[in-house]
Structures are given as C-alpha cells and as structure tokens.
Design an enzyme around this catalytic site. Structure first.
Site, PDB file in Angstrom:
ATOM      1  N   ARG A  18       0.821  -1.213   0.000  1.00  0.00           N
ATOM      2  CA  ARG A  18       0.000   0.000   0.000  1.00  0.00           C
ATOM      3  C   ARG A  18       0.855   1.264   0.000  1.00  0.00           C
ATOM      4  NH1 ARG A  18      -3.328  -0.250   4.966  1.00  0.00           N
ATOM      5  NH2 ARG A  18      -1.553  -1.470   5.640  1.00  0.00           N
ATOM      6  N   ASN A  36      -6.073  -2.929   1.997  1.00  0.00           N
ATOM      7  CA  ASN A  36      -6.070  -4.378   2.141  1.00  0.00           C
ATOM      8  C   ASN A  36      -7.508  -4.852   2.286  1.00  0.00           C
ATOM      9  OD1 ASN A  36      -3.268  -4.562   2.159  1.00  0.00           O
ATOM     10  ND2 ASN A  36      -3.121  -4.533   4.371  1.00  0.00           N
TER      11      ASN A  36
END
Length: 88
Positions: A18, A36
């Site tokens: 990320r 996520n």
C-alpha cells in the site's frame, strides 16, 4: 479521465504494497486509494488520464520488491473526480 478498480492477488499484504502504491501514484499524479481486503488481496481505485492510470496498473502487476503478484483483476468504473491518493 478514467477510473479503474484493481484487485491484486498473491503475497501482497505485509510487504509494503500500500505504501509503495501510494508513492507510485503520487509520482504519476493519479487520484484514488489503496487498501487491504479481508481475503488477503489488495484493492486499488485509480482515477486520472489513461496513460497515468495504465502506468499504475502496470506497476500493480509487479508491486514492490517483496510482493509476489499472481493475478490482477481490472474493472472499469465511472470516474468520481478523486484527487490525491491515500493508503487506507
């Protein structure tokens, strides 16, 4: 402007995916978010010009150094005019 929702499969959580995606998106000047999902995948929503969005999607096929991407799903969506890119 185009918008794509991308779901990335493989070893993509716990490897800095990320954060690295947020950095890459900033370099490309696209808007959106990355997060996520509970099933172990990573989802990115990306908006911007087609060249920049396609460049980020190409990066998502590889991800950061420790990721092991096995599959990438790309879905077209209607743009919402997102600005900035955040890792959730």
């Amino acid at each position: 402007m185009i918008r794509r929702r991308v779901v990335v499969h493989g070893r993509v959580q716990g490897v800095g995916f990320r954060y690295a995606c947020e950095v890459q998106a900033g370099r490309l000047g696209v808007g959106g978010r990355v997060r996520n999902l509970d099933d172990g995948t990573v989802e990115a929503v990306v908006e911007g010009d087609d060249v920049a969005v396609d460049a980020l999607i190409a990066w998502l096929h590889q991800g950061p150094r420790h990721a092991e991407v096995t599959r990438v799903e790309v879905h077209d969506e209607e743009p919402e005019g997102l600005s900035g890119f955040v890792a959730e």
